[in-house]
Design a protein around this motif. Sequence first.
Motif, PDB file in Angstrom:
ATOM      1  N   UNK A 258      46.126  47.602  42.697  1.00  0.00           N
ATOM      2  CA  UNK A 258      44.980  48.416  43.115  1.00  0.00           C
ATOM      3  C   UNK A 258      43.681  47.651  42.931  1.00  0.00           C
ATOM      4  N   UNK A 259      43.574  47.069  41.756  1.00  0.00           N
ATOM      5  CA  UNK A 259      42.385  46.294  41.422  1.00  0.00           C
ATOM      6  C   UNK A 259      42.219  45.148  42.411  1.00  0.00           C
ATOM      7  N   UNK A 260      43.344  44.494  42.719  1.00  0.00           N
ATOM      8  CA  UNK A 260      43.311  43.378  43.652  1.00  0.00           C
ATOM      9  C   UNK A 260      42.848  43.812  45.025  1.00  0.00           C
ATOM     10  N   UNK A 261      43.374  44.941  45.489  1.00  0.00           N
ATOM     11  CA  UNK A 261      43.011  45.416  46.829  1.00  0.00           C
ATOM     12  C   UNK A 261      41.525  45.764  46.872  1.00  0.00           C
ATOM     13  N   UNK A 262      41.053  46.449  45.833  1.00  0.00           N
ATOM     14  CA  UNK A 262      39.626  46.776  45.762  1.00  0.00           C
ATOM     15  C   UNK A 262      38.774  45.506  45.753  1.00  0.00           C
ATOM     16  N   UNK A 263      39.212  44.543  44.956  1.00  0.00           N
ATOM     17  CA  UNK A 263      38.485  43.279  44.863  1.00  0.00           C
ATOM     18  C   UNK A 263      38.427  42.583  46.211  1.00  0.00           C
ATOM     19  N   UNK A 264      39.586  42.610  46.885  1.00  0.00           N
ATOM     20  CA  UNK A 264      39.657  41.971  48.196  1.00  0.00           C
ATOM     21  C   UNK A 264      38.669  42.627  49.162  1.00  0.00           C
ATOM     22  N   UNK A 265      38.637  43.959  49.122  1.00  0.00           N
ATOM     23  CA  UNK A 265      37.733  44.674  50.012  1.00  0.00           C
ATOM     24  C   UNK A 265      36.283  44.281  49.714  1.00  0.00           C
ATOM     25  N   UNK A 266      35.968  44.198  48.422  1.00  0.00           N
ATOM     26  CA  UNK A 266      34.601  43.862  48.038  1.00  0.00           C
ATOM     27  C   UNK A 266      34.235  42.460  48.519  1.00  0.00           C
TER      28      UNK A 266
END
Lengths: 310, 591
Positions: free
Chosen positions: B517-525
């Motif tokens: 989840x954290x990774x996906x959010x980070x990627x989006x950012x």
Amino acid sequence: MRITNSMMSNTMLLNLNNNLRRLDKWNKQMSTGKKFTMPSHDPIGVSKSLGLNTAVAEIERYKKNAEDSLSWLNITESAVEDIGNILQRARELAVSADGTETKEDKQKIKVEIDQLKEQLIKVANSTYSGKYIFSGYKTDQKLLDNNGIYLIDSKNDEKMEYEVGTAERIDVNTLGHKLFGIDVGSLDTLNTNEAAEGNKAQLIAVFDDLSNSLDTDNQAGIEKALGRIDEHMENVLQIRGEIGVKTNRMEMTINRIEKDVINFTELLSKNEDADMAEVIMKFKNDENIYRASLSVGAKVIQPSLVDFIR
Amino acid sequence: MSGSFFGLNIARTGLFSSQRALQITGHNIANANTPGYSRQRLNVTESNPIGIPGGQGMQGTGVDTTSIQQIRDAFLDFKIRKEFTTSGEWEPRLEALQQIEAIFNEPSDSGIRKVMDEFFSALQELSEGEKADNLTVRAQVRQRGIALAKTLNHMYNQLSDMQKNTDFAVETTVDQINGYAKEIAKLNKQISIYELDGSHANDLRDQRNLLIDKLSELVDIDVKEIPNGNSENLGTNMRIMIGGNILVSNENYNTLKATPREGLNNYLDQPRLLEIKWEDGTTFSCRGGKLKGLLDVRDNIDGKEKGIPYYMDKLNKFTTTFILRFNMQHGSGYGLAGAGTGIPFFNSAYLMKIPDTTPATPVPAGYKYLKDTNGNTIKDADGNFYITKDIDYGGMQYVSNVDINALGGNSDADIIQKFEEKNQGYTLFKVEGASGSVWLKMKIVKAGDVDISNEIYNNLNNIAAGKKAYDSDSDGVLDSALTGDGSNALALNELRHDGNMFAWGTPDDYFKSLISNLGVDGQEAVRMVDNQAVLIKDIDNKRQSISGVSLDEEMTNMIKFQQSYNACARMITVVDEMLDKIINGMGVVGR
């Protein structure tokens, strides 16, 4: 579109920066050897990596468990083998006391039978790194006293289970009463039910009876003992067979786990290790682009009309 | 009939306008690299002609300079500010997510995964009956347990610190907004004074635009410039609004105030986080910009813009359920040497399961039987009792089945989620009772507070490796595990593979989900920030294309104006020669 000087330098800066960032990415991959170092680099890859790492750690632990179980089984097997040998020797002695022997000869045989009985009790109290192996969970207590009386309750549910795979277990210990039986009532039928503290071990009772028969030259008693020893030998052999099968299974398990370790490590490597050849190629490629953009930049920025007005 | 000196005057206007144009060219060149500078141009027009009598038409009188105009496109300013607001919002978010990634420290050889692996590996070793009473193995289990607790503490505390630091950034940003508002108001005053006579305060406007650009990164603003009255000569009134409230109105400005909050927004918040209000106490709300990004990072516990509290909350929920389940299993086993049952492994014992083989045993000190709403003791299918203890974090309460139905969830995960939405700081927990499952609610344990229990810390014998008990002191009460019994350690191990422990599955799955989840959010950012940079670059290029200084162009102009100047000067020489002829060369016939 009208082009101005600052536009050109800004665009060049942005592009230079992008190029440099790519170089940094390859550089990071080269120096760490990993495709990603943060979850945001590759969320799916990272979560796969977490799972695989855990799997590797787990199976390595399972391998250790299996190896430990193997040592325990080996120790047990050699003890059970001793019991088998003792029974074999006792049987030979009983056979040799076939009625033609003199009373004195039988006395001599009796002495050896007594020795064997003592040996049997010693084996019943075998230890492995200080633990009594036939005492169930009471690994700190002897199974039998010198007369072959159970010093502890020997319960069926005191199984030592080792986990050698997810939800895959093996019980490694052999319970004393399964080997030595209990003497309640008849010695003629094998009784390997749970033993309570104070019960006499059946096998020891058989030896006592034999010893007594030899002592009193009771031929019928000796004959009977022969049959009883046979029955116990059968039982011990069966237990030994079971241990053998378990040992075999553990050896196979260890082999399988070793293969698993290789497979999972390979998967892990495929998932997270950078392909050096590829990374270096890409690095070199991007380095060239970077160099080119630098030299073009140097040419683009410098000349303007200013340089040509006298 | 024009006068003799008329030509001189025409040439003079040419000289002056060329000179001024050259000066403006110089100003453009000098400011070629000034941030926010818009190139300027001299507007010139023919001066008023004079009529020549006799129907001969008009005679030109030279050139007039009308104004110095700056060249810019206000629509591009509007567009770029929108993008500044968006990128301003995503930048702190990206920074925060990257920091959280560093805190979770995965993938690595020292993250929570490794710690869990080692903890369970130590338990595995303990479960081997032969080693169940081995003090070295027990010490290892204790040490790995401490390591797990410390790792959870560490992650939580770092997130906590991060929230504090973000709060500080919020304060700084508010100060910045106030500072910009003040400066813009000051400039507004100067501009309106200067422009009263209809002239353009070009350089001041550039400065103001630059400040507004910077302000737009911090907060979402609406900028309006309204002419004062009908005449252009009365100047303009400039107004900046945030969410419908006025920040700057011409030479006046309002300020924002950051005051410590009284209560807590979320149960895990640091006390006295700053709340932003208008100076006069009006509620402040913003929908974009760095300030919004920072507030989301600091405050947001769920939704799309997950902030630090979301990750703290997830960490807490993991901790609460995991250690409670662990304690339950641990407490149902027996320790060595008369250590007995009902001992928590971690320092949070809300619930303990004790086997019914010990009903004669008095409940350990501080514990009580768990009862349902009807006052009946709760038992599980195997006949074990549940006992509870209030430690530092408060008690636990029984939640009746009716309440669960009222929540209206379809699956367990759904029920838990619905419950948590309504009861912040609590989570729901299911145990299998003798008459179906029983739902219990418990207060969430902060991951920063978790540790191993004093019982385990002080005495290795208290680690309950075994399930089978015997009476060690012959008082008729079963009170100690058998030395070779590792079956409870084995059961503890099994918790790791309990796919029903969390809505996200096993404990390992939980962290896997959290990290991805954290990774996906980070990627989006990362993507948002990159995209915004490209967009801004694009619009800025368009702006530069209109307003930027091109040195080539200025050079060309310089030569143009210089030549024009030279030509006018030559014109003066011509008139001079004409006059010389009249004055000195005429009327000397025959001399």
